[in-house]
Design a protein around this motif. Sequence first.
Motif, PDB file in Angstrom:
ATOM      1  N   ALA A 333       0.825  -1.212   0.000  1.00 48.50           N
ATOM      2  CA  ALA A 333       0.000   0.000   0.000  1.00 48.50           C
ATOM      3  C   ALA A 333       0.860   1.263   0.000  1.00 48.50           C
ATOM      4  O   ALA A 333       0.539   2.249  -0.690  1.00 48.50           O
ATOM      5  CB  ALA A 333      -0.930  -0.011   1.212  1.00 48.50           C
ATOM      6  N   LEU A 334       1.966   1.248   0.751  1.00 50.39           N
ATOM      7  CA  LEU A 334       2.850   2.412   0.773  1.00 50.39           C
ATOM      8  C   LEU A 334       3.455   2.671  -0.605  1.00 50.39           C
ATOM      9  O   LEU A 334       3.541   3.825  -1.057  1.00 50.39           O
ATOM     10  CB  LEU A 334       3.955   2.213   1.809  1.00 50.39           C
ATOM     11  N   ALA A 335       3.878   1.612  -1.277  1.00 55.59           N
ATOM     12  CA  ALA A 335       4.484   1.764  -2.601  1.00 55.59           C
ATOM     13  C   ALA A 335       3.475   2.323  -3.603  1.00 55.59           C
ATOM     14  O   ALA A 335       3.800   3.186  -4.427  1.00 55.59           O
ATOM     15  CB  ALA A 335       5.029   0.424  -3.085  1.00 55.59           C
ATOM     16  N   ARG A 336       2.255   1.858  -3.527  1.00 57.82           N
ATOM     17  CA  ARG A 336       1.221   2.335  -4.457  1.00 57.82           C
ATOM     18  C   ARG A 336       0.861   3.795  -4.187  1.00 57.82           C
ATOM     19  O   ARG A 336       0.443   4.525  -5.099  1.00 57.82           O
ATOM     20  CB  ARG A 336      -0.014   1.461  -4.357  1.00 57.82           C
ATOM     21  N   ALA A 337       1.003   4.210  -2.935  1.00 55.74           N
ATOM     22  CA  ALA A 337       0.658   5.583  -2.568  1.00 55.74           C
ATOM     23  C   ALA A 337       1.810   6.565  -2.771  1.00 55.74           C
ATOM     24  O   ALA A 337       1.634   7.775  -2.602  1.00 55.74           O
ATOM     25  CB  ALA A 337       0.200   5.623  -1.112  1.00 55.74           C
ATOM     26  N   ALA A 338       2.991   6.064  -3.121  1.00 58.09           N
ATOM     27  CA  ALA A 338       4.166   6.930  -3.285  1.00 58.09           C
ATOM     28  C   ALA A 338       3.972   7.896  -4.450  1.00 58.09           C
ATOM     29  O   ALA A 338       3.262   7.610  -5.415  1.00 58.09           O
ATOM     30  CB  ALA A 338       5.414   6.081  -3.499  1.00 58.09           C
ATOM     31  N   ASN A 339       4.623   9.039  -4.369  1.00 54.82           N
ATOM     32  CA  ASN A 339       4.541  10.050  -5.426  1.00 54.82           C
ATOM     33  C   ASN A 339       5.191   9.515  -6.700  1.00 54.82           C
ATOM     34  O   ASN A 339       6.376   9.180  -6.704  1.00 54.82           O
ATOM     35  CB  ASN A 339       5.272  11.319  -4.966  1.00 54.82           C
ATOM     36  N   GLY A 374       9.677  10.845   0.819  1.00 48.03           N
ATOM     37  CA  GLY A 374       9.295  10.586   2.196  1.00 48.03           C
ATOM     38  C   GLY A 374       9.279   9.094   2.458  1.00 48.03           C
ATOM     39  O   GLY A 374       9.880   8.312   1.704  1.00 48.03           O
ATOM     40  N   LYS A 375       8.600   8.690   3.507  1.00 46.09           N
ATOM     41  CA  LYS A 375       8.579   7.271   3.872  1.00 46.09           C
ATOM     42  C   LYS A 375       8.033   6.402   2.742  1.00 46.09           C
ATOM     43  O   LYS A 375       8.629   5.360   2.416  1.00 46.09           O
ATOM     44  CB  LYS A 375       7.749   7.060   5.135  1.00 46.09           C
ATOM     45  N   LYS A 376       6.949   6.805   2.139  1.00 52.63           N
ATOM     46  CA  LYS A 376       6.335   5.989   1.084  1.00 52.63           C
ATOM     47  C   LYS A 376       7.299   5.799  -0.083  1.00 52.63           C
ATOM     48  O   LYS A 376       7.395   4.706  -0.650  1.00 52.63           O
ATOM     49  CB  LYS A 376       5.035   6.644   0.602  1.00 52.63           C
ATOM     50  N   GLU A 377       7.999   6.869  -0.427  1.00 54.73           N
ATOM     51  CA  GLU A 377       8.903   6.801  -1.577  1.00 54.73           C
ATOM     52  C   GLU A 377      10.126   5.927  -1.280  1.00 54.73           C
ATOM     53  O   GLU A 377      10.609   5.184  -2.156  1.00 54.73           O
ATOM     54  CB  GLU A 377       9.346   8.214  -1.968  1.00 54.73           C
ATOM     55  N   ILE A 378      10.629   5.984  -0.051  1.00 56.40           N
ATOM     56  CA  ILE A 378      11.770   5.134   0.319  1.00 56.40           C
ATOM     57  C   ILE A 378      11.359   3.664   0.340  1.00 56.40           C
ATOM     58  O   ILE A 378      12.099   2.789  -0.130  1.00 56.40           O
ATOM     59  CB  ILE A 378      12.349   5.575   1.677  1.00 56.40           C
ATOM     60  N   VAL A 379      10.165   3.382   0.859  1.00 57.36           N
ATOM     61  CA  VAL A 379       9.676   2.000   0.858  1.00 57.36           C
ATOM     62  C   VAL A 379       9.518   1.501  -0.574  1.00 57.36           C
ATOM     63  O   VAL A 379       9.916   0.375  -0.897  1.00 57.36           O
ATOM     64  CB  VAL A 379       8.344   1.895   1.625  1.00 57.36           C
ATOM     65  N   ARG A 380       8.949   2.316  -1.441  1.00 54.91           N
ATOM     66  CA  ARG A 380       8.812   1.904  -2.840  1.00 54.91           C
ATOM     67  C   ARG A 380      10.177   1.672  -3.484  1.00 54.91           C
ATOM     68  O   ARG A 380      10.376   0.683  -4.213  1.00 54.91           O
ATOM     69  CB  ARG A 380       8.045   2.956  -3.643  1.00 54.91           C
ATOM     70  N   ALA A 381      11.134   2.558  -3.213  1.00 56.32           N
ATOM     71  CA  ALA A 381      12.472   2.399  -3.797  1.00 56.32           C
ATOM     72  C   ALA A 381      13.127   1.107  -3.315  1.00 56.32           C
ATOM     73  O   ALA A 381      13.838   0.441  -4.076  1.00 56.32           O
ATOM     74  CB  ALA A 381      13.340   3.603  -3.446  1.00 56.32           C
ATOM     75  N   ALA A 382      12.879   0.753  -2.063  1.00 52.07           N
ATOM     76  CA  ALA A 382      13.438  -0.499  -1.539  1.00 52.07           C
ATOM     77  C   ALA A 382      12.823  -1.698  -2.255  1.00 52.07           C
ATOM     78  O   ALA A 382      13.534  -2.633  -2.642  1.00 52.07           O
ATOM     79  CB  ALA A 382      13.199  -0.591  -0.037  1.00 52.07           C
ATOM     80  N   LEU A 383      11.494  -1.695  -2.439  1.00 48.93           N
ATOM     81  CA  LEU A 383      10.851  -2.777  -3.192  1.00 48.93           C
ATOM     82  C   LEU A 383      11.369  -2.821  -4.628  1.00 48.93           C
ATOM     83  O   LEU A 383      11.674  -3.892  -5.166  1.00 48.93           O
ATOM     84  CB  LEU A 383       9.336  -2.590  -3.203  1.00 48.93           C
ATOM     85  N   ASP A 384      11.465  -1.652  -5.243  1.00 47.82           N
ATOM     86  CA  ASP A 384      11.935  -1.601  -6.627  1.00 47.82           C
ATOM     87  C   ASP A 384      13.339  -2.173  -6.768  1.00 47.82           C
ATOM     88  O   ASP A 384      13.672  -2.794  -7.788  1.00 47.82           O
ATOM     89  CB  ASP A 384      11.926  -0.160  -7.139  1.00 47.82           C
ATOM     90  N   SER A 385      14.182  -1.974  -5.730  1.00 51.58           N
ATOM     91  CA  SER A 385      15.561  -2.472  -5.807  1.00 51.58           C
ATOM     92  C   SER A 385      15.604  -3.978  -5.970  1.00 51.58           C
ATOM     93  O   SER A 385      16.518  -4.517  -6.610  1.00 51.58           O
ATOM     94  CB  SER A 385      16.350  -2.051  -4.563  1.00 51.58           C
ATOM     95  N   ILE A 386      14.641  -4.663  -5.389  1.00 50.93           N
ATOM     96  CA  ILE A 386      14.574  -6.126  -5.544  1.00 50.93           C
ATOM     97  C   ILE A 386      14.381  -6.469  -7.010  1.00 50.93           C
ATOM     98  O   ILE A 386      15.092  -7.302  -7.581  1.00 50.93           O
ATOM     99  CB  ILE A 386      13.425  -6.703  -4.696  1.00 50.93           C
ATOM    100  N   ASN A 417       3.303  -9.782  -2.615  1.00 45.77           N
ATOM    101  CA  ASN A 417       3.250  -8.344  -2.837  1.00 45.77           C
ATOM    102  C   ASN A 417       2.965  -8.093  -4.320  1.00 45.77           C
ATOM    103  O   ASN A 417       3.855  -8.185  -5.159  1.00 45.77           O
ATOM    104  CB  ASN A 417       4.577  -7.707  -2.417  1.00 45.77           C
ATOM    105  N   SER A 418       1.729  -7.765  -4.642  1.00 49.39           N
ATOM    106  CA  SER A 418       1.346  -7.651  -6.056  1.00 49.39           C
ATOM    107  C   SER A 418       1.975  -6.425  -6.716  1.00 49.39           C
ATOM    108  O   SER A 418       2.201  -6.426  -7.937  1.00 49.39           O
ATOM    109  CB  SER A 418      -0.171  -7.628  -6.202  1.00 49.39           C
ATOM    110  N   TYR A 419       2.282  -5.370  -5.936  1.00 42.77           N
ATOM    111  CA  TYR A 419       3.002  -4.235  -6.523  1.00 42.77           C
ATOM    112  C   TYR A 419       4.359  -4.694  -7.038  1.00 42.77           C
ATOM    113  O   TYR A 419       4.745  -4.410  -8.177  1.00 42.77           O
ATOM    114  CB  TYR A 419       3.198  -3.113  -5.502  1.00 42.77           C
TER     115      TYR A 419
END
Length: 498
Positions: A333-339, A374-386, A417-419
């Motif tokens: 949810a955080l990744a989907r909500a990221a800017n 912010g937090k959402k963007e860092i969480v998304r970047a971490a998922l994206d790194s995988i 994690n479907s994202y």
Amino acid sequence: MASDDVYVLGIDQSTQGTKALLFDAQGKLIEKATLPHRQIIDERGYVEHDLNEIGANVIGVVKALIDKDPVRADKIATVGLSVQRETVAAWRRSTLEPLYNAVVWQCARGAEFVSKPEVKSKAQRIREITGLELSEYFSAAKITWLVDNVPEVRECAQKNDLCIGNMDAFLISYLTHGQSFATEPSNASRTQLMDLKNLCWSEELCSLFKVPLTALPEIKDSDSEFGFTDFNGLLKHQIPIHAAVGDSQGALFGHGCSQPGQVKTTYGTGSSIMMNSGDKVSSCEHGIVNSVGWRRHGRTTYVLEGNINYSAGIISYLKDDMQLIADPAETEALARAANPNDRCYFVPALSGLGAPYFNGNVRGSILGISRLTGKKEIVRAALDSIAYQVNDILALIRKSSDVEVTQLCVDGGATKNSYLMQFQSDLVGLPLKVPSDAELSGKGAAFMAAIAQGIYSESILEQHQEESFFRPLADEKEIKTKVEGWHKAIASTIDYGI
């Protein structure tokens, strides 16, 4: 098939914990139990596991299965082991007493040794013999560290009372009370000590890495009868350990990837991207390596592989160390909500970079931070790194193989994690097949054991299983821009050299 009264046990001893999986005579998973173990990390960043704790947990998960239905104990016919790879154990042959904690595959303590000029000069020779890049990632340099730094290891070697092996060899010794001390090619090929074509220990490399040849286990076929166990009296009868396999190879087998060109990715603490390359060692690009998938019925299956140090493990880092999330399930949810306009990248080199960079000295970074981050963007970047890391390795595998890759089979907890799964499909430009059964490593080991013992037929690997698919949806130009940004982030991190 065997009678309906027969059960098959799979033990999956992984980086974060140990699972016991119980399958019925038709190959259906009917029960599982899990126990975590401590991650012992010191101020140097060295990563270790307590071997006594892991041994006790293997017994503990089997007990948990039996306690749920004691009648099961009499019906278990065989067990297969899948294990974390490259993690090294040293113990006394006479008493089975561990001489030191297990040195975990993530640990970069061998980096200093492999950086020595006299060792680096042998890198091409090492690749010719083992199929592997010279790296502290593999077992050999970890063993060198044990020999150089643990006096008890040297003393036991002098007395011919030393056993050294990866986790499969330790557990086989532990479960058979020392009656058996053996490994098999999928694990042995990851030590950087095995001759890949001849499937035997290399005296040349044992000498280079200071490894006492007499302390290493016998290399047997992956579906051999490795010995018998009653799990310290939990069973009234002894059952054969009829398969052992590295966890990544176990997942490949569990997916049914028995034909050349079939590829899987396991999203565990780290990730293994692996392709069945057939019955011969393939030439391959630097950055990926050759290993053994398994050896069954006297026939060897080889694989091309790349390994990531921090894959889904970065999610645990967000939770336990950065405290950005309270539960891994929050990340989607955080990744989907990221800017969508934020362009920060998270390079998760927490213990160096594995394939295709093989740099144990570099450390992680978060680059491209702006007021949008912010937090959402860092969480998304971490998922994206995988997903970026998987894409890098798959690109090299595709380049090295004449066989077209048309689909990627995936497994591991992060597949929920479907994202992440959709972004992965967009990056690699392939459909992702996600089986409903996420326990592919333990399943592969259990099925290999059951086939070897005649409980299952070979055709069970081809049986249809429930699955879902993710297909590429993103604009190719946008994906290309994102990948270029990722490669700039990698280059900047390596150049900065913290």
